[in-house]
Design a protein around this motif. Sequence first.
Motif: not given
Length: 233
Positions: A207-233
């Motif tokens: 659904p996020a447009g990736f062949r493979h992904a690992q999903a995470f939840a945020t403490p306060k339900g932030a907006l959906d995010r599609r990325a490849r790295f945490f922190g500063k990319e």
Amino acid sequence: MTHLLAIGAHAGDMDLTTGGVLVQHIQAGHQATLLHLTLGERGHPTVPPGEYARQKREEAELFAERIGAGVRVLDYEDGLLPEDEDVKLRVADLIRELRPDVLLTHWSASIHKDHAHTHRIVEDARFYAGLRTLTRERPAHWASELYYADNWEDAEGYRPDVFMGLTDEAHEAWSQAMSVYAFARGETYGFPYVDYYRALAVVRGAPAGFRHAQAFATPKGALDRRARFFGKE
């Protein structure tokens, strides 16, 4: 460089649920550490806990070596992980020592009490680690990002809102590294952990447009995010 610290109740928990993301960050030159609060030594139906503890420690160290991560193990007992100020301060001290930018841990609701305890331990430890007026051996450090991993045992009320796309190389390297764990190979209770989480990576990625992904939840339900790295990319 971003430093990820994945904190799990048992050796193998974060390896399964965050391992692909850890591998991908390491391959890109970032740093990752796994912190296991227990070894999960009561998780084998026929091997005595003392013997299985030694096996799980070896497996945890080998997994970390294969992906290039650091690894720490605390001495709490599987199934008896306390949720008290002692363990929270011990984890806070490790956060101050390792100085991660990102924390990854369990969701709040789980069929396993150690997982639920770990969730609350990490939240309070993060607070204590960043509290400048709390005097400890090392100076305060605030881990700026916190995410909850996608674990089938922690499914109640879990809604992922961050989807970290995995390269094929990271996905395969993680899958191969997980084979060092006997439980992940299905040799304890027969659950096909590697197959399940490989398939879950497809389900979370599509659904996020990736062949493979690992999903995470945020403490306060932030907006959906599609990325490849945490922190500063």
